[in-house]
Motif scaffolding. Sequence first.
Motif, mmCIF file in Angstrom:
data_model
loop_
_atom_site.group_PDB
_atom_site.id
_atom_site.type_symbol
_atom_site.label_atom_id
_atom_site.label_comp_id
_atom_site.label_asym_id
_atom_site.label_seq_id
_atom_site.Cartn_x
_atom_site.Cartn_y
_atom_site.Cartn_z
ATOM 1 N N MET A 1 0.829 -1.207 0.000
ATOM 2 C CA MET A 1 0.000 0.000 0.000
ATOM 3 C C MET A 1 0.864 1.258 0.000
ATOM 4 O O MET A 1 0.546 2.253 -0.660
ATOM 5 C CB MET A 1 -0.922 0.008 1.228
ATOM 6 C CG MET A 1 -2.070 -0.983 1.164
ATOM 7 S SD MET A 1 -3.158 -0.854 2.601
ATOM 8 C CE MET A 1 -3.842 0.791 2.380
ATOM 9 N N MET A 2 1.982 1.212 0.733
ATOM 10 C CA MET A 2 2.850 2.379 0.819
ATOM 11 C C MET A 2 3.527 2.653 -0.514
ATOM 12 O O MET A 2 3.628 3.814 -0.947
ATOM 13 C CB MET A 2 3.894 2.160 1.923
ATOM 14 C CG MET A 2 4.611 3.434 2.331
ATOM 15 S SD MET A 2 3.473 4.650 3.036
ATOM 16 C CE MET A 2 3.982 6.122 2.164
ATOM 17 N N GLU A 3 3.967 1.610 -1.172
ATOM 18 C CA GLU A 3 4.593 1.776 -2.489
ATOM 19 C C GLU A 3 3.588 2.329 -3.498
ATOM 20 O O GLU A 3 3.916 3.195 -4.312
ATOM 21 C CB GLU A 3 5.154 0.436 -2.973
ATOM 22 C CG GLU A 3 6.370 -0.038 -2.190
ATOM 23 C CD GLU A 3 6.789 -1.446 -2.580
ATOM 24 O OE1 GLU A 3 7.972 -1.768 -2.424
ATOM 25 O OE2 GLU A 3 5.910 -2.223 -3.034
ATOM 26 N N ASP B 1 2.630 15.845 -0.488
ATOM 27 C CA ASP B 1 3.675 15.293 0.380
ATOM 28 C C ASP B 1 3.182 15.158 1.819
ATOM 29 O O ASP B 1 3.482 14.173 2.508
ATOM 30 C CB ASP B 1 4.921 16.191 0.342
ATOM 31 C CG ASP B 1 5.647 16.132 -0.997
ATOM 32 O OD1 ASP B 1 5.419 15.157 -1.742
ATOM 33 O OD2 ASP B 1 6.429 17.059 -1.294
ATOM 34 N N SER B 2 2.427 16.155 2.276
ATOM 35 C CA SER B 2 1.894 16.113 3.637
ATOM 36 C C SER B 2 0.914 14.956 3.800
ATOM 37 O O SER B 2 0.936 14.240 4.814
ATOM 38 C CB SER B 2 1.207 17.444 3.956
ATOM 39 O OG SER B 2 0.701 17.446 5.267
ATOM 40 N N ALA B 3 0.064 14.762 2.787
ATOM 41 C CA ALA B 3 -0.893 13.652 2.833
ATOM 42 C C ALA B 3 -0.164 12.313 2.841
ATOM 43 O O ALA B 3 -0.569 11.373 3.540
ATOM 44 C CB ALA B 3 -1.841 13.736 1.640
ATOM 45 N N LEU B 4 0.917 12.230 2.087
ATOM 46 C CA LEU B 4 1.688 10.984 2.040
ATOM 47 C C LEU B 4 2.318 10.680 3.398
ATOM 48 O O LEU B 4 2.356 9.525 3.831
ATOM 49 C CB LEU B 4 2.765 11.080 0.960
ATOM 50 C CG LEU B 4 3.617 9.821 0.752
ATOM 51 C CD1 LEU B 4 2.738 8.649 0.314
ATOM 52 C CD2 LEU B 4 4.719 10.084 -0.271
ATOM 53 N N ALA C 1 1.109 11.540 6.315
ATOM 54 C CA ALA C 1 0.036 11.060 7.190
ATOM 55 C C ALA C 1 -0.308 9.609 6.866
ATOM 56 O O ALA C 1 -0.509 8.783 7.768
ATOM 57 C CB ALA C 1 -1.195 11.946 7.038
ATOM 58 N N PHE C 2 -0.368 9.291 5.579
ATOM 59 C CA PHE C 2 -0.678 7.923 5.153
ATOM 60 C C PHE C 2 0.420 6.960 5.601
ATOM 61 O O PHE C 2 0.142 5.849 6.062
ATOM 62 C CB PHE C 2 -0.834 7.887 3.633
ATOM 63 C CG PHE C 2 -1.321 6.571 3.095
ATOM 64 C CD1 PHE C 2 -2.663 6.232 3.173
ATOM 65 C CD2 PHE C 2 -0.440 5.667 2.521
ATOM 66 C CE1 PHE C 2 -3.116 5.017 2.687
ATOM 67 C CE2 PHE C 2 -0.885 4.451 2.036
ATOM 68 C CZ PHE C 2 -2.229 4.125 2.117
ATOM 69 N N GLU C 3 1.659 7.410 5.491
ATOM 70 C CA GLU C 3 2.787 6.572 5.906
ATOM 71 C C GLU C 3 2.735 6.296 7.404
ATOM 72 O O GLU C 3 3.029 5.187 7.864
ATOM 73 C CB GLU C 3 4.101 7.260 5.538
ATOM 74 C CG GLU C 3 5.338 6.416 5.794
ATOM 75 C CD GLU C 3 6.600 7.068 5.264
ATOM 76 O OE1 GLU C 3 7.628 6.371 5.179
ATOM 77 O OE2 GLU C 3 6.562 8.273 4.931
ATOM 78 N N SER C 4 2.334 7.311 8.172
ATOM 79 C CA SER C 4 2.209 7.134 9.617
ATOM 80 C C SER C 4 1.137 6.104 9.950
ATOM 81 O O SER C 4 1.330 5.242 10.820
ATOM 82 C CB SER C 4 1.877 8.477 10.271
ATOM 83 O OG SER C 4 1.658 8.330 11.655
ATOM 84 N N LEU C 5 0.010 6.172 9.240
ATOM 85 C CA LEU C 5 -1.069 5.215 9.473
ATOM 86 C C LEU C 5 -0.637 3.797 9.105
ATOM 87 O O LEU C 5 -0.915 2.840 9.831
ATOM 88 C CB LEU C 5 -2.304 5.615 8.667
ATOM 89 C CG LEU C 5 -3.020 6.897 9.104
ATOM 90 C CD1 LEU C 5 -4.113 7.262 8.112
ATOM 91 C CD2 LEU C 5 -3.614 6.729 10.497
#
Length: 232
Positions: free
Chosen positions: A3-5, A35-38, A40-44
């Motif tokens: 999902m991260m990739e 970039d900011s959204a990414l 946040a997504f990476e943190s989740l």
Amino acid sequence: MSMMEWAKREVEIASKRERGDKPESEWDYGCACYDSALKAFESLCGDGHSGFSIGITKGILNRLIDGKPLTPIEDIEDVWNVCSRGENGGVVTYQCKRMSSLFKDVYPDGTVKYHDNDRYYCTKWDDPNLCWHNGFIGRIYNEMFPLTMPYMPSNKSDVIVCDELLTDRKNGDFDTLAVLSIQRSNGEKVEVNRYFKEGEKSFIEISPEEYEERKKMHEKRQEQEAKAQDEN
């Protein structure tokens, strides 16, 4: 592909389109948001969320972003700040610390009323993209749907469908008002069909027949102004 990739690839594609011909070294607002959204997504993803739990987390995050509380607000002393000490006819107004759009009015006779400025917004029946707030309409709305405690605001606002007419240019932007219906956040549509004209101090309720007469005056004014403009 994880999902991260996948997310990184999507942000890369979107950022490239957003940036266009601008050099990579030049800061871009849209790309910064991606970039900011990414992040946040990476943190989740890093917290090991499943598809279900990430949806719950998204709902919590959305409420925080929208300035909405995560638990019901109760009318206790600790949640209010005084913002008006009776200058308005003896009414003391408090603003909620947990939700800046929420207010409490305490009247001299002890009556307490609450109003949330974000609970509704007005829109024109023929232009839903035009949105605004109106204190007079807000009072009508709050009379129909009083806000009570404990209060847990909806994720969506109620939409009050209105119409505005101007019978005489000297009266400003509008001098006649119609409150047609209210689309509740739960999907219910409430017909209102109340009509008002400008009075000396406030708006005065009028009959549907008088409203139709004023609508004709509004249309006649528009025709006369259009004709005068063409002649010039």
